[in-house]
Design a protein around this motif. Structure first.
Motif, short mmCIF file in Angstrom:
data_model
loop_
_atom_site.label_atom_id
_atom_site.label_comp_id
_atom_site.label_asym_id
_atom_site.label_seq_id
_atom_site.Cartn_x
_atom_site.Cartn_y
_atom_site.Cartn_z
N LEU A 289 5.45 -4.15 -6.13
CA LEU A 289 4.58 -4.33 -7.42
C LEU A 289 5.35 -5.44 -8.04
O LEU A 289 4.76 -6.33 -8.91
CB LEU A 289 4.08 -3.16 -8.18
N LEU B 266 -5.30 -3.51 -4.09
CA LEU B 266 -4.59 -2.89 -5.04
C LEU B 266 -3.96 -4.08 -5.79
O LEU B 266 -3.63 -3.92 -6.98
CB LEU B 266 -3.08 -2.28 -3.91
N GLN C 157 -6.48 -4.68 -8.46
CA GLN C 157 -6.31 -3.62 -9.44
C GLN C 157 -5.15 -3.59 -10.35
O GLN C 157 -4.77 -3.30 -11.35
CB GLN C 157 -6.13 -2.10 -8.84
N ASN C 158 -3.92 -4.46 -9.75
CA ASN C 158 -2.60 -4.54 -10.66
C ASN C 158 -2.67 -6.07 -11.27
O ASN C 158 -1.66 -6.70 -11.50
CB ASN C 158 -1.45 -4.31 -9.65
N ASN D 72 3.04 1.29 -1.87
CA ASN D 72 3.00 1.36 -3.47
C ASN D 72 4.50 1.38 -3.96
O ASN D 72 4.99 2.03 -5.12
CB ASN D 72 2.36 2.59 -4.03
N ILE E 274 0.88 -1.27 0.08
CA ILE E 274 0.12 0.11 0.11
C ILE E 274 1.09 1.38 -0.13
O ILE E 274 0.51 2.28 -0.35
CB ILE E 274 -0.96 0.17 1.06
N ARG F 11 -6.75 -3.39 2.32
CA ARG F 11 -6.48 -2.20 1.24
C ARG F 11 -5.42 -2.90 0.12
O ARG F 11 -5.40 -2.63 -0.99
CB ARG F 11 -5.68 -1.43 2.27
#
Ligand code: FMN
Length: 337
Positions: free
Chosen positions: A62, A92, A95-96, A57, A55, A88
């Motif tokens: 990632l 993410l 979404q990725n 980021n 989170i 959370r």
């Protein structure tokens, strides 16, 4: 025909088989996952990813969940302490590109458990259940990986697994060793058998799967619906294709000969260098390469040279050299891989 290789549903995902690649911190990356999938693993969990780091980021975090070549189902494993943070992070991850989320409630490392994550998450059943619920809000199937308990005095896999399922988990990955056991001793397949009978969702068995025959034995003895191979695949991605053959039609292949394993090792080295760069690869690949030559007579000298090589060309030339000396020795050691 043994027929143990079967399709399986995890939440809304229909998987065309039940042999998975387990997550292994320090080993798993998009190259090992791609090798496993290419050899016939149906799903390959990512390495465990910190929910907090995700989170925040950070680019590196990632990149740990980058889809591997040939990866149809991206199964992202998260670890963390706070259910809300895990929730959370799950959003993410979705979404990725994640298709499935796994909660790590089994990591025994003190740095992780000291913060209440990993195996410590499996100790606090209310928090575990809340974490599954929060992760479920991302709209993807959630699996949970647990151990049998903290130690022999605190065996709680049954409560943990039932609570996770009630909170919405679509499958349970079960490594039936305690946190105290770490990776030593034997995994308790009897516990795996009971869990597989008790739960209404698939149980993915883990522990002591070091050969295709051991996978067949686990299916046969425990009735688990799927398996995940861990240490048995280090330097040995061929274990997936051999296991599939054994489970599908009972064909037991002889282990790959050294030349075949060295060929995969060279491919692994090249792919890793392209993906992660020479410097990082030279640092991180050696434990994999040691796996590729493990168990060969006279491998000690090659291992020693690999461990002291400092760059990719040197490693590649040792793997080529290893191949030539293996070919010379072939008459004596044809099938010792
Ligand atoms: C070096 C190493 C790192 C591991 N890291 C993870 C991890 O990040 N997440 C996880 O769920 N399990 C992890 N595991 C556990 C394995 O996935 C597997 O459950 C365990 O090794 C038992 O299987 P085996 O006896 O066949 O190796 C790790 C195991 C090892 C040996």
């Amino acid at each position: 025909m043994t027929g143990y290789f079967r399709s399986i549903e995890i939440g809304n995902l229909q998987l065309e088989g039940n042999v998975f690649a387990a997550s292994m911190a320090g080993y798993t990356d998009c190259i090992t996952r791609s090798l496993a999938l290419n050899e016939g693993a149906i799903l390959a969990y990512t390495v465990m990813i910190s929910a907090e780091a995700l989170i925040r980021n950070s680019g590196r975090t990632l990149s740990m969940m980058k889809r591997a070549d040939g990866e149809e189902i991206l199964a992202v494993q998260l670890f963390g302490t706070s259910p809300q943070t895990l929730g959370r992070a799950a959003v993410l991850a979705a979404q990725n590109g994640a298709d499935l989320l796994d909660l790590n409630a089994g990591c025994p490392v003190s740095k992780v458990t000291g913060k209440g994550a990993g195996a410590a998450m499996g100790r606090v059943i209310g928090r575990l259940a809340l974490a599954v619920e929060e992760m479920g809000k991302a709209g993807l199937p959630v699996t949970v990986k647990i151990r049998s308990g903290w130690d022999d005095g605190e065996i709680n896999w049954s409560e943990a697994a039932h609570a996770a399922v009630e909170a919405g988990a679509s499958a349970i990955g079960f490594h039936p060793r305690t946190r105290r056991q770490g990776y030593g001793g034997r995994a308790d397949w009897t516990a795996l058998k009971i869990m597989s009978r008790e739960l209404p969702v698939p149980v993915i068995g883990s522990g002591d799967l070091d050969s295709p025959v051991s996978v067949l034995r686990m299916f046969n003895e425990t009735g688990c619906r799927a398996v995940m191979i861990a240490r048995g695949a280090i330097g040995n991605p061929g274990i997936y294709s051999q296991t599939r053959k054994l489970l599908t039609n009972g064909i037991q292949e002889t282990p790959q000969i050294p030349e075949e394993r060295l060929k995969i090792a060279r491919f692994h080295l090249k792919a890793a260098a392209e993906e992660f760069g020479d410097k990082r690869t030279a640092r991180e690949i050696k434990k994999h390469l040691a796996g590729y030559i493990k168990g060969w007579p006279s491998a000690a000298e090659l291992r020693r040279k690999l461990m002291t090589a400092s760059d990719i060309p040197a490693l590649m030339s040792l793997l080529n050299e290893g191949n030539q000396s293996r070919v010379r020795l072939r008459g004596n050691v044809q099938r010792d891989g």
